[in-house]
Write a protein that holds these residues in place. Structure first.
Motif, PDB file in Angstrom:
ATOM      1  N   ARG A   1     -25.697   5.936  47.739  1.00  0.00           N
ATOM      2  CA  ARG A   1     -26.852   6.636  48.301  1.00  0.00           C
ATOM      3  C   ARG A   1     -28.159   5.886  48.067  1.00  0.00           C
ATOM      4  O   ARG A   1     -29.223   6.366  48.428  1.00  0.00           O
ATOM      5  N   SER A   2     -28.087   4.733  47.437  1.00  0.00           N
ATOM      6  CA  SER A   2     -29.304   3.969  47.167  1.00  0.00           C
ATOM      7  C   SER A   2     -29.010   2.476  47.318  1.00  0.00           C
ATOM      8  O   SER A   2     -27.903   2.017  47.030  1.00  0.00           O
ATOM      9  N   TYR A   3     -30.011   1.739  47.767  1.00  0.00           N
ATOM     10  CA  TYR A   3     -29.873   0.305  48.001  1.00  0.00           C
ATOM     11  C   TYR A   3     -31.057  -0.428  47.392  1.00  0.00           C
ATOM     12  O   TYR A   3     -32.165   0.109  47.296  1.00  0.00           O
TER      13      TYR A   3
ATOM     14  N   SER B   1     -44.024  -1.618  42.775  1.00  0.00           N
ATOM     15  CA  SER B   1     -42.936  -2.096  43.620  1.00  0.00           C
ATOM     16  C   SER B   1     -43.070  -1.426  44.983  1.00  0.00           C
ATOM     17  O   SER B   1     -43.990  -0.642  45.217  1.00  0.00           O
ATOM     18  N   VAL B   2     -42.138  -1.735  45.884  1.00  0.00           N
ATOM     19  CA  VAL B   2     -42.133  -1.153  47.224  1.00  0.00           C
ATOM     20  C   VAL B   2     -40.850  -0.346  47.391  1.00  0.00           C
ATOM     21  O   VAL B   2     -39.755  -0.819  47.067  1.00  0.00           O
TER      22      VAL B   2
ATOM     23  N   GLU C   1     -32.157   6.085  49.541  1.00  0.00           N
ATOM     24  CA  GLU C   1     -33.297   5.511  48.832  1.00  0.00           C
ATOM     25  C   GLU C   1     -33.161   3.986  48.846  1.00  0.00           C
ATOM     26  O   GLU C   1     -32.077   3.461  48.606  1.00  0.00           O
ATOM     27  N   ILE C   2     -34.259   3.304  49.118  1.00  0.00           N
ATOM     28  CA  ILE C   2     -34.260   1.842  49.109  1.00  0.00           C
ATOM     29  C   ILE C   2     -35.418   1.356  48.241  1.00  0.00           C
ATOM     30  O   ILE C   2     -36.567   1.723  48.467  1.00  0.00           O
ATOM     31  N   MET C   3     -35.092   0.550  47.239  1.00  0.00           N
ATOM     32  CA  MET C   3     -36.114  -0.102  46.417  1.00  0.00           C
ATOM     33  C   MET C   3     -36.082  -1.595  46.738  1.00  0.00           C
ATOM     34  O   MET C   3     -35.014  -2.202  46.782  1.00  0.00           O
TER      35      MET C   3
ATOM     36  N   PHE D   1     -34.351  -0.277  63.221  1.00  0.00           N
ATOM     37  CA  PHE D   1     -33.401  -1.324  63.596  1.00  0.00           C
ATOM     38  C   PHE D   1     -33.221  -2.319  62.446  1.00  0.00           C
ATOM     39  O   PHE D   1     -32.092  -2.676  62.081  1.00  0.00           O
ATOM     40  N   PHE D   2     -34.328  -2.749  61.871  1.00  0.00           N
ATOM     41  CA  PHE D   2     -34.280  -3.754  60.809  1.00  0.00           C
ATOM     42  C   PHE D   2     -33.575  -3.212  59.566  1.00  0.00           C
ATOM     43  O   PHE D   2     -32.670  -3.866  59.016  1.00  0.00           O
ATOM     44  N   LEU D   3     -33.949  -2.014  59.118  1.00  0.00           N
ATOM     45  CA  LEU D   3     -33.315  -1.442  57.927  1.00  0.00           C
ATOM     46  C   LEU D   3     -31.845  -1.131  58.180  1.00  0.00           C
ATOM     47  O   LEU D   3     -31.001  -1.283  57.279  1.00  0.00           O
ATOM     48  N   HIS D   4     -31.521  -0.723  59.398  1.00  0.00           N
ATOM     49  CA  HIS D   4     -30.131  -0.474  59.759  1.00  0.00           C
ATOM     50  C   HIS D   4     -29.305  -1.750  59.608  1.00  0.00           C
ATOM     51  O   HIS D   4     -28.189  -1.737  59.080  1.00  0.00           O
ATOM     52  N   LYS D   5     -29.867  -2.867  60.060  1.00  0.00           N
ATOM     53  CA  LYS D   5     -29.166  -4.153  59.954  1.00  0.00           C
ATOM     54  C   LYS D   5     -28.964  -4.533  58.489  1.00  0.00           C
ATOM     55  O   LYS D   5     -27.887  -5.022  58.105  1.00  0.00           O
ATOM     56  N   LEU D   6     -29.974  -4.298  57.643  1.00  0.00           N
ATOM     57  CA  LEU D   6     -29.864  -4.650  56.229  1.00  0.00           C
ATOM     58  C   LEU D   6     -28.817  -3.791  55.520  1.00  0.00           C
ATOM     59  O   LEU D   6     -27.994  -4.306  54.750  1.00  0.00           O
ATOM     60  N   VAL D   7     -28.849  -2.492  55.764  1.00  0.00           N
ATOM     61  CA  VAL D   7     -27.885  -1.588  55.121  1.00  0.00           C
ATOM     62  C   VAL D   7     -26.458  -1.947  55.542  1.00  0.00           C
ATOM     63  O   VAL D   7     -25.550  -2.037  54.706  1.00  0.00           O
ATOM     64  N   ASN D   8     -26.256  -2.171  56.838  1.00  0.00           N
ATOM     65  CA  ASN D   8     -24.911  -2.539  57.301  1.00  0.00           C
ATOM     66  C   ASN D   8     -24.498  -3.913  56.785  1.00  0.00           C
ATOM     67  O   ASN D   8     -23.317  -4.181  56.575  1.00  0.00           O
ATOM     68  N   GLY D   9     -25.489  -4.793  56.565  1.00  0.00           N
ATOM     69  CA  GLY D   9     -25.187  -6.090  55.982  1.00  0.00           C
ATOM     70  C   GLY D   9     -24.646  -5.961  54.568  1.00  0.00           C
ATOM     71  O   GLY D   9     -23.682  -6.652  54.196  1.00  0.00           O
ATOM     72  N   GLU D  10     -25.249  -5.081  53.774  1.00  0.00           N
ATOM     73  CA  GLU D  10     -24.733  -4.873  52.421  1.00  0.00           C
ATOM     74  C   GLU D  10     -23.347  -4.247  52.461  1.00  0.00           C
ATOM     75  O   GLU D  10     -22.449  -4.644  51.708  1.00  0.00           O
ATOM     76  N   ARG D  11     -23.153  -3.266  53.330  1.00  0.00           N
ATOM     77  CA  ARG D  11     -21.841  -2.619  53.420  1.00  0.00           C
ATOM     78  C   ARG D  11     -20.766  -3.613  53.850  1.00  0.00           C
ATOM     79  O   ARG D  11     -19.646  -3.587  53.336  1.00  0.00           O
ATOM     80  N   ALA D  12     -21.107  -4.496  54.786  1.00  0.00           N
ATOM     81  CA  ALA D  12     -20.141  -5.512  55.222  1.00  0.00           C
ATOM     82  C   ALA D  12     -19.813  -6.470  54.082  1.00  0.00           C
ATOM     83  O   ALA D  12     -18.674  -6.935  53.952  1.00  0.00           O
ATOM     84  N   SER D  13     -20.803  -6.735  53.230  1.00  0.00           N
ATOM     85  CA  SER D  13     -20.594  -7.670  52.115  1.00  0.00           C
ATOM     86  C   SER D  13     -19.561  -7.153  51.127  1.00  0.00           C
ATOM     87  O   SER D  13     -18.884  -7.945  50.456  1.00  0.00           O
ATOM     88  N   TYR D  14     -19.417  -5.830  51.025  1.00  0.00           N
ATOM     89  CA  TYR D  14     -18.429  -5.267  50.106  1.00  0.00           C
ATOM     90  C   TYR D  14     -17.010  -5.670  50.486  1.00  0.00           C
ATOM     91  O   TYR D  14     -16.090  -5.595  49.664  1.00  0.00           O
ATOM     92  N   LYS D  15     -16.821  -6.082  51.755  1.00  0.00           N
ATOM     93  CA  LYS D  15     -15.496  -6.481  52.222  1.00  0.00           C
ATOM     94  C   LYS D  15     -15.244  -7.978  52.065  1.00  0.00           C
ATOM     95  O   LYS D  15     -14.155  -8.455  52.370  1.00  0.00           O
ATOM     96  N   ALA D  16     -16.259  -8.697  51.594  1.00  0.00           N
ATOM     97  CA  ALA D  16     -16.113 -10.133  51.380  1.00  0.00           C
ATOM     98  C   ALA D  16     -15.185 -10.393  50.193  1.00  0.00           C
ATOM     99  O   ALA D  16     -15.040  -9.541  49.304  1.00  0.00           O
ATOM    100  N   PRO D  17     -14.553 -11.565  50.137  1.00  0.00           N
ATOM    101  CA  PRO D  17     -13.601 -11.874  49.052  1.00  0.00           C
ATOM    102  C   PRO D  17     -14.178 -11.734  47.653  1.00  0.00           C
ATOM    103  O   PRO D  17     -13.446 -11.425  46.707  1.00  0.00           O
TER     104      PRO D  17
END
Length: 355
Positions: A145-147, A211-212, A220-222, A316-332
């Protein structure tokens, strides 16, 4: 704008000429959240069977099964994830004797009918009334729930990671400060009660004073902003900054330089997606470069990929970042760790109820 790939593990994503910058129109639910909803809608509070395995050829696992009209539904939870299964009851054989006494199919026939990959001999039925709550709790613990995303500033004439970590906040441009406002709100860390992403909120200023942060689509995104983290004179590598941003899966690089950024200078093993953003007019030209092994992820980047400072572009930009992190969980580099975590959780549940 441009980047130098060289021998880097990062490769810029291709743009899609037919893609457009839009708000979020697809479900942002994670797979585990979909499993939770499916279990709540189809099983929870209804009479159903739960089977557990403490040790099996597929590791610890849990299976929930219910008959709904002419269909058997099952949720198979394994170390690799969950499978939502549905089969027609007519496809599962039931012996004459069991039918004669008004009984359903045997456990063996039921499990074989649901899936051939279920290790039947390892299963034990558990009728403990609190097990459904425990299974829901286990799945809830895996919902993210947080990134935390890194943000680094590359000044004029700079092109490498070492140079960008050496920038002081007072030397950044108004364009960078405007970009930070685009991402979220600047918050004071002292006494901060929200998601802190490892930052010091005690008032000791160990990780800076501000911080931002933002709340977006229920998450939540920090942002770990390099120039807001402490600058240590004499430390060429700025290890305190690298300690935070080097541990972020997704890093945004704000390119205030006309020199192509060298993707190969990013050395952290944890960084898996780099978004290079360069101001262009009233918007931002963007390149997104995932590390090898990260599967593709939406939304597709348009051609040219230049987004504005409006709410739709931000979505659009935050959507791409969140999905990028989720996709990374599938990396080796991540998938085995996630599997081990899930294995521990399943083992805890099975050992608790199989006494």
């Amino acid at each position: 704008m441009s980047v130098i790939v060289g021998n880097s593990e990062f490769r810029p994503l291709p743009n899609n000429p037919s893609a457009k910058i839009t708000g979020v129109h697809e479900s942002l639910l994670q797979e585990c959240e979909k499993d939770i909803i499916w279990y709540r809608d189809n099983f929870f509070g209804k009479t159903h069977q739960n089977y557990l395995a403490l040790d099996s050829p597929r590791g610890p696992l849990a299976i929930s099964v219910i008959r709904d009209a002419d269909t058997y539904k099952a949720l198979l939870r394994t170390t690799a994830g969950s499978e939502r299964l549905s089969v027609s009851s007519s496809s599962i054989p039931t012996s004459f004797i069991r039918r004669l006494f008004g009984m359903g199919p045997s456990t063996v026939n039921l499990m074989e009918g649901i899936s051939r990959n279920i290790p039947i001999r390892s299963l034990r039925m558990c009728k403990e009334p609190n097990l459904p709550n425990e299974l829901l709790s286990m799945e809830e613990r895996q919902v993210i729930r947080s990134y935390k995303f890194g943000v680094a500033y590359v000044g004029p004439g700079q092109c490498s990671e070492e140079e960008m970590f050496g920038n002081r906040n007072e030397n950044t441009t108004p364009a960078f400060k405007q970009f930070l406002n685009f991402l979220g709100e600047t918050i004071e860390l002292r006494g901060w009660k929200g998601y802190r992403a490892g930052l010091d909120t005690s008032g000791s200023n160990l990780t800076g004073t501000h911080s931002v942060y933002t709340k977006w689509q229920g998450y939540e995104i920090m942002f770990h902003v390099s120039t807001l983290l402490p600058f240590i004179p004499g430390d060429r590598q700025q290890l305190e900054r690298k300690r935070h941003i080097g541990n972020d899966i997704v890093v945004i690089i704000f390119q205030d330089s006309d020199v192509p950024f060298q993707l190969g200078s990013v050395t952290s093993h944890q960084n898996h997606v780099i978004a290079v953003v360069k101001p262009e007019g009233d918007g931002y030209r963007t390149i997104v470069a995932p590390k090898g092994g990260v599967p593709g992820f939406t939304p597709d980047l348009p051609e040219p990929c230049v987004f504005g400072q409006d709410a739709v572009s931000r979505d659009f930009f935050l959507h791409k970042l969140v999905n990028g992190e989720r996709a990374s969980y599938k990396a080796p580099s991540f998938a085995p760790k996630i599997s081990r975590t899930r294995s521990v959780l399943l083992y805890e549940v099975a050992s608790k109820f199989l006494k």
